[in-house]
Design a protein around this motif. Structure first.
Motif, PDB file in Angstrom:
ATOM      1  N   ASP B  65      19.170 -20.404 132.024  1.00  0.00           N
ATOM      2  CA  ASP B  65      20.363 -20.516 131.184  1.00  0.00           C
ATOM      3  C   ASP B  65      21.597 -20.363 132.083  1.00  0.00           C
ATOM      4  O   ASP B  65      21.480 -20.131 133.292  1.00  0.00           O
ATOM      5  CB  ASP B  65      20.329 -19.491 130.032  1.00  0.00           C
ATOM      6  N   ALA B 192       7.134 -16.585 137.011  1.00  0.00           N
ATOM      7  CA  ALA B 192       7.339 -15.879 135.748  1.00  0.00           C
ATOM      8  C   ALA B 192       8.564 -16.419 135.013  1.00  0.00           C
ATOM      9  O   ALA B 192       8.583 -16.463 133.772  1.00  0.00           O
ATOM     10  CB  ALA B 192       7.488 -14.384 136.008  1.00  0.00           C
ATOM     11  N   ILE B 193       9.579 -16.836 135.760  1.00  0.00           N
ATOM     12  CA  ILE B 193      10.781 -17.392 135.130  1.00  0.00           C
ATOM     13  C   ILE B 193      10.464 -18.760 134.517  1.00  0.00           C
ATOM     14  O   ILE B 193      10.780 -19.035 133.352  1.00  0.00           O
ATOM     15  CB  ILE B 193      11.929 -17.521 136.171  1.00  0.00           C
ATOM     16  N   GLY B 196       7.544 -18.372 131.915  1.00  0.00           N
ATOM     17  CA  GLY B 196       8.012 -17.480 130.848  1.00  0.00           C
ATOM     18  C   GLY B 196       8.960 -18.189 129.901  1.00  0.00           C
ATOM     19  O   GLY B 196       8.921 -17.982 128.686  1.00  0.00           O
ATOM     20  N   MET B 197       9.817 -19.049 130.444  1.00  0.00           N
ATOM     21  CA  MET B 197      10.741 -19.795 129.591  1.00  0.00           C
ATOM     22  C   MET B 197       9.954 -20.665 128.615  1.00  0.00           C
ATOM     23  O   MET B 197      10.226 -20.684 127.410  1.00  0.00           O
ATOM     24  CB  MET B 197      11.658 -20.645 130.476  1.00  0.00           C
ATOM     25  N   GLU B 199       6.894 -20.256 127.705  1.00  0.00           N
ATOM     26  CA  GLU B 199       6.073 -19.387 126.850  1.00  0.00           C
ATOM     27  C   GLU B 199       6.882 -18.799 125.693  1.00  0.00           C
ATOM     28  O   GLU B 199       6.365 -18.631 124.592  1.00  0.00           O
ATOM     29  CB  GLU B 199       5.521 -18.260 127.744  1.00  0.00           C
ATOM     30  N   THR B 200       8.167 -18.480 125.971  1.00  0.00           N
ATOM     31  CA  THR B 200       8.968 -17.845 124.918  1.00  0.00           C
ATOM     32  C   THR B 200       9.685 -18.879 124.038  1.00  0.00           C
ATOM     33  O   THR B 200      10.092 -18.561 122.927  1.00  0.00           O
ATOM     34  CB  THR B 200      10.030 -16.902 125.516  1.00  0.00           C
ATOM     35  N   GLU B 201       9.851 -20.095 124.510  1.00  0.00           N
ATOM     36  CA  GLU B 201      10.550 -21.112 123.714  1.00  0.00           C
ATOM     37  C   GLU B 201       9.588 -21.930 122.845  1.00  0.00           C
ATOM     38  O   GLU B 201       9.895 -22.260 121.699  1.00  0.00           O
ATOM     39  CB  GLU B 201      11.323 -22.071 124.640  1.00  0.00           C
TER      40      GLU B 201
END
Lengths: 136, 266
Positions: B65, B192-193, B196-197, B199-201
Protein backbone atom coordinates in the motif's frame (compact mmCIF):
# COMPACT_ATOMS: atom_id res chain seq x y z
CA UNK A 1 28.16 -10.28 20.47
CA UNK A 2 29.22 -8.00 17.64
CA UNK A 3 27.14 -5.07 16.48
CA UNK A 4 26.17 -6.79 13.24
CA UNK A 5 25.05 -9.90 15.13
CA UNK A 6 23.08 -7.72 17.52
CA UNK A 7 21.26 -5.96 14.74
CA UNK A 8 20.51 -9.23 13.00
CA UNK A 9 19.07 -10.65 16.21
CA UNK A 10 16.86 -7.58 16.60
CA UNK A 11 15.67 -7.91 13.03
CA UNK A 12 14.83 -11.57 13.61
CA UNK A 13 12.96 -10.63 16.75
CA UNK A 14 10.87 -8.07 14.88
CA UNK A 15 10.22 -10.65 12.16
CA UNK A 16 8.99 -13.07 14.82
CA UNK A 17 6.66 -10.39 16.18
CA UNK A 18 5.33 -9.78 12.67
CA UNK A 19 4.78 -13.52 12.38
CA UNK A 20 2.85 -13.61 15.63
CA UNK A 21 0.78 -10.65 14.46
CA UNK A 22 0.04 -12.47 11.22
CA UNK A 23 -1.30 -15.47 13.08
CA UNK A 24 -3.56 -13.13 15.06
CA UNK A 25 -4.82 -11.56 11.83
CA UNK A 26 -5.71 -14.96 10.39
CA UNK A 27 -7.50 -15.76 13.63
CA UNK A 28 -9.50 -12.51 13.34
CA UNK A 29 -10.52 -13.47 9.80
CA UNK A 30 -12.27 -16.62 10.98
CA UNK A 31 -16.07 -16.32 11.27
CA UNK A 32 -17.39 -14.07 12.55
CA UNK A 33 -14.71 -12.29 10.53
CA UNK A 34 -13.56 -8.81 11.54
CA UNK A 35 -14.35 -6.05 9.00
CA UNK A 36 -11.95 -5.91 6.06
CA UNK A 37 -10.79 -2.39 6.94
CA UNK A 38 -9.56 -3.63 10.32
CA UNK A 39 -7.77 -6.58 8.77
CA UNK A 40 -6.13 -4.32 6.20
CA UNK A 41 -5.00 -1.91 8.89
CA UNK A 42 -3.50 -4.75 10.94
CA UNK A 43 -1.81 -6.24 7.90
CA UNK A 44 -0.40 -2.79 7.14
CA UNK A 45 1.27 -2.91 10.54
CA UNK A 46 2.61 -6.37 9.90
CA UNK A 47 4.14 -5.12 6.63
CA UNK A 48 5.61 -2.10 8.44
CA UNK A 49 7.22 -4.41 11.03
CA UNK A 50 8.67 -6.57 8.27
CA UNK A 51 9.95 -3.51 6.44
CA UNK A 52 11.67 -2.41 9.66
CA UNK A 53 13.17 -5.87 10.04
CA UNK A 54 14.41 -5.88 6.46
CA UNK A 55 15.92 -2.44 6.96
CA UNK A 56 17.83 -3.85 9.93
CA UNK A 57 18.92 -6.88 7.92
CA UNK A 58 20.24 -4.45 5.35
CA UNK A 59 22.07 -2.54 8.09
CA UNK A 60 23.57 -5.76 9.40
CA UNK A 61 24.55 -6.67 5.85
CA UNK A 62 26.32 -3.39 5.35
CA UNK A 63 28.14 -3.98 8.63
CA UNK A 64 28.02 -0.24 8.82
CA UNK A 65 25.31 0.21 11.36
CA UNK A 66 26.41 2.23 14.32
CA UNK A 67 25.73 0.82 17.76
CA UNK A 68 22.34 1.69 19.13
CA UNK A 69 23.40 1.63 22.79
CA UNK A 70 23.01 -0.76 25.73
CA UNK A 71 19.22 -0.39 25.47
CA UNK A 72 19.45 -2.89 22.64
CA UNK A 73 19.65 -5.84 25.00
CA UNK A 74 16.61 -4.54 26.81
CA UNK A 75 14.74 -4.12 23.54
CA UNK A 76 15.56 -7.69 22.65
CA UNK A 77 14.09 -8.99 25.88
CA UNK A 78 10.98 -6.84 25.48
CA UNK A 79 10.32 -7.96 21.91
CA UNK A 80 10.57 -11.60 22.97
CA UNK A 81 7.89 -10.98 25.57
CA UNK A 82 5.83 -8.93 23.10
CA UNK A 83 5.78 -11.81 20.69
CA UNK A 84 4.57 -14.16 23.41
CA UNK A 85 1.93 -11.63 24.50
CA UNK A 86 0.61 -11.29 20.96
CA UNK A 87 -0.15 -14.99 20.96
CA UNK A 88 -2.24 -14.63 24.13
CA UNK A 89 -4.30 -11.52 23.38
CA UNK A 90 -7.94 -12.35 22.86
CA UNK A 91 -9.53 -9.04 21.81
CA UNK A 92 -8.89 -7.45 18.47
CA UNK A 93 -8.86 -4.00 20.08
CA UNK A 94 -5.93 -5.06 22.25
CA UNK A 95 -4.16 -6.44 19.20
CA UNK A 96 -4.55 -3.00 17.64
CA UNK A 97 -3.15 -1.12 20.63
CA UNK A 98 -0.40 -3.60 21.10
CA UNK A 99 0.72 -3.69 17.48
CA UNK A 100 0.80 0.12 17.40
CA UNK A 101 3.28 0.20 20.30
CA UNK A 102 5.32 -2.57 18.76
CA UNK A 103 5.43 -0.67 15.51
CA UNK A 104 6.58 2.53 17.21
CA UNK A 105 9.36 0.53 18.83
CA UNK A 106 10.32 -1.03 15.52
CA UNK A 107 10.41 2.38 13.84
CA UNK A 108 12.59 3.79 16.63
CA UNK A 109 15.03 0.90 16.29
CA UNK A 110 15.12 1.17 12.50
CA UNK A 111 15.76 4.92 12.63
CA UNK A 112 18.89 4.17 14.65
CA UNK A 113 18.18 7.01 17.08
CA UNK A 114 18.39 5.78 20.67
CA UNK A 115 16.71 8.94 22.02
CA UNK A 116 13.51 7.92 20.19
CA UNK A 117 13.66 4.46 21.65
CA UNK A 118 12.88 5.20 25.24
CA UNK A 119 9.22 6.24 25.03
CA UNK A 120 7.88 3.33 22.90
CA UNK A 121 9.98 0.97 25.00
CA UNK A 122 8.40 2.25 28.20
CA UNK A 123 4.91 2.12 26.66
CA UNK A 124 5.38 -1.42 25.52
CA UNK A 125 6.76 -2.49 28.89
CA UNK A 126 3.75 -0.87 30.55
CA UNK A 127 1.36 -2.70 28.23
CA UNK A 128 3.13 -5.98 28.84
CA UNK A 129 2.85 -5.42 32.58
CA UNK A 130 -0.91 -4.78 32.24
CA UNK A 131 -1.36 -7.89 30.15
CA UNK A 132 0.72 -9.85 32.62
CA UNK A 133 -1.90 -9.20 35.32
CA UNK A 134 -4.79 -10.13 33.05
CA UNK A 135 -5.91 -13.75 33.01
CA UNK A 136 -4.27 -15.67 30.11
CA UNK B 1 74.14 -30.41 -39.68
CA UNK B 2 70.56 -29.98 -38.62
CA UNK B 3 70.51 -33.51 -37.28
CA UNK B 4 73.55 -32.69 -35.31
CA UNK B 5 72.01 -29.60 -33.73
CA UNK B 6 68.83 -31.51 -32.87
CA UNK B 7 70.84 -34.19 -31.19
CA UNK B 8 72.76 -31.55 -29.27
CA UNK B 9 69.49 -29.99 -28.17
CA UNK B 10 68.20 -33.36 -26.96
CA UNK B 11 71.41 -33.99 -25.13
CA UNK B 12 71.33 -30.59 -23.50
CA UNK B 13 67.71 -31.07 -22.48
CA UNK B 14 68.50 -34.46 -20.94
CA UNK B 15 71.36 -33.14 -18.87
CA UNK B 16 69.25 -30.29 -17.59
CA UNK B 17 66.58 -32.78 -16.59
CA UNK B 18 69.13 -34.74 -14.66
CA UNK B 19 70.21 -31.60 -12.85
CA UNK B 20 66.71 -30.37 -12.12
CA UNK B 21 65.00 -33.72 -11.88
CA UNK B 22 64.15 -33.29 -8.23
CA UNK B 23 61.77 -30.39 -8.77
CA UNK B 24 60.28 -31.55 -12.01
CA UNK B 25 57.06 -33.15 -10.87
CA UNK B 26 53.86 -31.39 -9.84
CA UNK B 27 53.59 -31.57 -6.06
CA UNK B 28 50.44 -32.87 -4.36
CA UNK B 29 49.93 -29.33 -3.16
CA UNK B 30 49.72 -27.78 -6.62
CA UNK B 31 47.19 -30.46 -7.54
CA UNK B 32 45.12 -29.52 -4.49
CA UNK B 33 45.37 -25.84 -5.39
CA UNK B 34 44.20 -26.59 -8.94
CA UNK B 35 41.22 -28.49 -7.50
CA UNK B 36 40.45 -25.56 -5.25
CA UNK B 37 40.70 -23.08 -8.13
CA UNK B 38 38.33 -25.20 -10.19
CA UNK B 39 35.60 -24.39 -7.63
CA UNK B 40 35.59 -20.75 -8.79
CA UNK B 41 32.49 -21.12 -11.04
CA UNK B 42 30.50 -22.03 -7.93
CA UNK B 43 30.77 -18.39 -6.85
CA UNK B 44 28.23 -17.63 -9.54
CA UNK B 45 25.37 -18.65 -7.25
CA UNK B 46 26.40 -15.96 -4.75
CA UNK B 47 26.34 -13.44 -7.58
CA UNK B 48 22.87 -14.52 -8.69
CA UNK B 49 21.45 -14.30 -5.18
CA UNK B 50 22.97 -10.87 -4.65
CA UNK B 51 21.28 -9.70 -7.85
CA UNK B 52 18.02 -11.22 -6.66
CA UNK B 53 18.36 -9.37 -3.35
CA UNK B 54 18.97 -6.15 -5.28
CA UNK B 55 15.50 -6.38 -6.84
CA UNK B 56 13.57 -7.01 -3.61
CA UNK B 57 11.53 -3.80 -3.98
CA UNK B 58 10.55 -4.51 -7.60
CA UNK B 59 9.09 -7.87 -6.56
CA UNK B 60 7.25 -6.46 -3.54
CA UNK B 61 5.97 -3.28 -5.12
CA UNK B 62 2.67 -4.54 -6.60
CA UNK B 63 1.67 -5.86 -3.18
CA UNK B 64 2.38 -2.72 -1.14
CA UNK B 65 0.00 0.00 0.00
CA UNK B 66 1.03 3.66 -0.27
CA UNK B 67 2.63 3.92 3.20
CA UNK B 68 4.63 0.70 2.85
CA UNK B 69 5.63 1.67 -0.67
CA UNK B 70 7.20 4.93 0.50
CA UNK B 71 9.22 3.13 3.20
CA UNK B 72 10.33 0.37 0.84
CA UNK B 73 11.31 2.81 -1.88
CA UNK B 74 13.66 4.55 0.49
CA UNK B 75 15.16 1.24 1.55
CA UNK B 76 15.51 0.27 -2.09
CA UNK B 77 17.96 3.10 -2.76
CA UNK B 78 20.19 2.00 0.10
CA UNK B 79 19.95 -1.60 -1.04
CA UNK B 80 20.99 -0.74 -4.59
CA UNK B 81 24.12 1.01 -3.35
CA UNK B 82 24.96 -1.76 -0.90
CA UNK B 83 24.55 -4.46 -3.56
CA UNK B 84 27.20 -2.79 -5.71
CA UNK B 85 29.60 -3.45 -2.84
CA UNK B 86 28.28 -6.96 -2.13
CA UNK B 87 28.96 -8.02 -5.71
CA UNK B 88 32.54 -6.78 -5.42
CA UNK B 89 33.26 -9.23 -2.59
CA UNK B 90 32.72 -12.06 -5.00
CA UNK B 91 34.88 -10.61 -7.75
CA UNK B 92 37.76 -10.23 -5.27
CA UNK B 93 37.53 -13.87 -4.31
CA UNK B 94 37.16 -14.91 -7.94
CA UNK B 95 40.34 -13.04 -8.91
CA UNK B 96 42.18 -14.72 -6.04
CA UNK B 97 41.05 -18.20 -7.04
CA UNK B 98 41.95 -17.59 -10.68
CA UNK B 99 45.41 -16.33 -9.71
CA UNK B 100 45.95 -19.47 -7.63
CA UNK B 101 44.78 -21.61 -10.54
CA UNK B 102 47.26 -19.94 -12.87
CA UNK B 103 50.15 -20.30 -10.45
CA UNK B 104 49.29 -23.93 -9.84
CA UNK B 105 49.18 -24.99 -13.43
CA UNK B 106 47.41 -22.90 -15.99
CA UNK B 107 50.70 -21.43 -17.20
CA UNK B 108 51.81 -24.96 -17.93
CA UNK B 109 49.26 -25.09 -20.73
CA UNK B 110 50.91 -22.12 -22.39
CA UNK B 111 54.21 -23.95 -22.27
CA UNK B 112 52.67 -27.10 -23.68
CA UNK B 113 51.56 -25.07 -26.66
CA UNK B 114 55.11 -23.92 -27.17
CA UNK B 115 56.40 -27.46 -26.83
CA UNK B 116 53.88 -28.68 -29.39
CA UNK B 117 54.98 -25.97 -31.80
CA UNK B 118 58.55 -27.06 -31.31
CA UNK B 119 57.66 -30.70 -31.87
CA UNK B 120 55.79 -29.98 -35.10
CA UNK B 121 58.77 -27.90 -36.17
CA UNK B 122 60.99 -30.93 -35.71
CA UNK B 123 58.54 -33.06 -37.70
CA UNK B 124 58.99 -30.72 -40.63
CA UNK B 125 62.52 -32.05 -41.05
CA UNK B 126 61.79 -35.48 -42.54
CA UNK B 127 65.28 -36.46 -43.66
CA UNK B 128 67.02 -35.82 -40.36
CA UNK B 129 66.65 -39.37 -39.08
CA UNK B 130 64.33 -38.29 -36.27
CA UNK B 131 61.25 -40.48 -36.01
CA UNK B 132 58.10 -39.93 -33.96
CA UNK B 133 59.58 -41.70 -31.01
CA UNK B 134 62.34 -39.16 -30.78
CA UNK B 135 60.05 -36.29 -31.37
CA UNK B 136 57.77 -37.42 -28.57
CA UNK B 137 60.70 -37.95 -26.28
CA UNK B 138 61.98 -34.51 -27.09
CA UNK B 139 58.58 -32.98 -26.49
CA UNK B 140 58.29 -34.83 -23.21
CA UNK B 141 61.71 -33.76 -22.10
CA UNK B 142 61.33 -30.15 -23.01
CA UNK B 143 57.96 -30.09 -21.23
CA UNK B 144 59.61 -31.43 -18.10
CA UNK B 145 62.44 -28.98 -18.52
CA UNK B 146 60.12 -26.03 -18.89
CA UNK B 147 58.27 -27.12 -15.78
CA UNK B 148 61.35 -27.72 -13.74
CA UNK B 149 62.74 -24.30 -14.52
CA UNK B 150 59.52 -22.49 -13.62
CA UNK B 151 58.15 -24.83 -10.96
CA UNK B 152 60.25 -23.65 -7.99
CA UNK B 153 59.46 -19.99 -8.70
CA UNK B 154 55.77 -20.74 -9.18
CA UNK B 155 55.69 -22.85 -6.05
CA UNK B 156 57.20 -20.01 -4.06
CA UNK B 157 54.75 -17.49 -5.53
CA UNK B 158 51.87 -19.85 -4.83
CA UNK B 159 52.78 -20.28 -1.18
CA UNK B 160 53.36 -16.57 -0.88
CA UNK B 161 49.91 -15.78 -2.25
CA UNK B 162 48.19 -18.37 -0.06
CA UNK B 163 49.96 -17.18 3.06
CA UNK B 164 49.59 -13.43 2.49
CA UNK B 165 45.98 -13.53 1.36
CA UNK B 166 44.74 -15.94 4.05
CA UNK B 167 43.27 -13.42 6.54
CA UNK B 168 41.60 -11.32 3.84
CA UNK B 169 40.18 -14.34 2.06
CA UNK B 170 38.79 -15.66 5.32
CA UNK B 171 37.11 -12.30 5.94
CA UNK B 172 35.63 -12.26 2.45
CA UNK B 173 34.28 -15.77 2.83
CA UNK B 174 32.81 -14.97 6.26
CA UNK B 175 31.16 -11.82 4.92
CA UNK B 176 29.71 -13.62 1.91
CA UNK B 177 28.33 -16.40 4.10
CA UNK B 178 26.74 -13.82 6.39
CA UNK B 179 25.26 -12.00 3.43
CA UNK B 180 23.70 -15.13 2.00
CA UNK B 181 22.06 -15.79 5.37
CA UNK B 182 20.77 -12.20 5.52
CA UNK B 183 19.40 -12.41 1.94
CA UNK B 184 17.52 -15.50 3.04
CA UNK B 185 16.04 -13.82 6.12
CA UNK B 186 15.09 -10.73 4.17
CA UNK B 187 13.44 -12.92 1.57
CA UNK B 188 11.36 -14.59 4.27
CA UNK B 189 9.87 -11.19 5.13
CA UNK B 190 9.37 -10.40 1.47
CA UNK B 191 7.54 -13.69 1.06
CA UNK B 192 5.33 -12.92 4.07
CA UNK B 193 4.46 -9.51 2.62
CA UNK B 194 3.63 -10.82 -0.87
CA UNK B 195 1.78 -13.98 0.14
CA UNK B 196 0.24 -12.31 3.21
CA UNK B 197 -1.38 -9.62 1.08
CA UNK B 198 -3.04 -12.26 -1.09
CA UNK B 199 -3.98 -14.30 1.95
CA UNK B 200 -5.69 -11.40 3.73
CA UNK B 201 -7.38 -9.87 0.66
CA UNK B 202 -8.64 -12.95 -1.18
CA UNK B 203 -11.30 -14.10 1.33
CA UNK B 204 -12.93 -10.66 1.15
CA UNK B 205 -13.33 -10.77 -2.64
CA UNK B 206 -16.94 -11.45 -3.62
CA UNK B 207 -17.17 -15.03 -5.00
CA UNK B 208 -19.83 -14.04 -7.57
CA UNK B 209 -18.89 -10.55 -8.70
CA UNK B 210 -15.11 -10.99 -8.46
CA UNK B 211 -14.75 -14.53 -9.74
CA UNK B 212 -12.10 -13.62 -12.28
CA UNK B 213 -10.07 -11.72 -9.70
CA UNK B 214 -10.21 -14.65 -7.28
CA UNK B 215 -9.12 -17.10 -9.96
CA UNK B 216 -6.17 -14.97 -11.09
CA UNK B 217 -5.09 -14.23 -7.55
CA UNK B 218 -5.27 -17.95 -6.74
CA UNK B 219 -2.97 -18.77 -9.65
CA UNK B 220 -0.57 -16.00 -8.65
CA UNK B 221 -0.53 -17.32 -5.09
CA UNK B 222 0.55 -20.77 -6.30
CA UNK B 223 3.24 -19.36 -8.57
CA UNK B 224 4.62 -17.15 -5.84
CA UNK B 225 4.75 -20.06 -3.39
CA UNK B 226 6.71 -22.07 -5.93
CA UNK B 227 9.07 -19.15 -6.61
CA UNK B 228 9.92 -18.69 -2.94
CA UNK B 229 10.35 -22.40 -2.45
CA UNK B 230 12.84 -22.51 -5.33
CA UNK B 231 14.68 -19.51 -3.94
CA UNK B 232 15.02 -21.35 -0.63
CA UNK B 233 16.63 -24.31 -2.40
CA UNK B 234 19.01 -22.09 -4.37
CA UNK B 235 19.96 -20.23 -1.25
CA UNK B 236 20.78 -23.46 0.61
CA UNK B 237 22.85 -24.65 -2.34
CA UNK B 238 24.77 -21.37 -2.59
CA UNK B 239 25.59 -21.54 1.12
CA UNK B 240 26.83 -25.11 0.70
CA UNK B 241 29.04 -24.00 -2.20
CA UNK B 242 30.62 -21.28 -0.10
CA UNK B 243 31.09 -23.70 2.78
CA UNK B 244 32.91 -26.13 0.47
CA UNK B 245 35.16 -23.34 -0.79
CA UNK B 246 35.91 -22.23 2.79
CA UNK B 247 36.71 -25.80 3.91
CA UNK B 248 38.96 -26.55 0.96
CA UNK B 249 40.76 -23.25 1.44
CA UNK B 250 41.32 -24.07 5.10
CA UNK B 251 42.73 -27.47 4.10
CA UNK B 252 45.15 -25.80 1.67
CA UNK B 253 46.37 -23.46 4.37
CA UNK B 254 46.83 -26.35 6.78
CA UNK B 255 49.16 -28.09 4.27
CA UNK B 256 51.24 -24.99 3.73
CA UNK B 257 54.88 -25.41 4.87
CA UNK B 258 56.01 -22.99 7.58
CA UNK B 259 57.03 -19.57 6.33
CA UNK B 260 60.77 -19.35 5.58
CA UNK B 261 62.69 -17.64 8.35
CA UNK B 262 63.86 -14.12 7.51
CA UNK B 263 67.45 -14.11 6.24
CA UNK B 264 70.02 -13.33 8.84
CA UNK B 265 72.17 -10.33 8.22
CA UNK B 266 75.72 -10.00 9.38
Amino acid sequence: MSTADDIETLASQLSDCAHALHRRILQAMRPPAAPQAQIQALFGREVALRTCANGLYLDAARLAASGLDPARQQVLAVTVRAQQALERIQHIKDVFDFSAELLALGAAIASGKPEHLLRPLENLKHQLATLGHAPP
Amino acid sequence: MRQCSSAALLCCASSCIVLLGGCASSTPQTAAVRDFASLAPKLQSYHELTERYRYTYQREQPFLDAAADAAERQQDQQRQQACDDFVKLQSGLLAYMQALGQLAGDKQYDMEDQVKALASGIRAWPEQGLDDRHVNAFAGLSRLLARSVTAPAQQAALQHLLRDAAPAVQQLLDAMQNLLRLYQRSSENEQAIVLGMLETELPYADPQRQRLLRALAGVLQQEKRKEYHLFGLRSTLARQHLETIAERHQALLAQLPAAPAPQERP
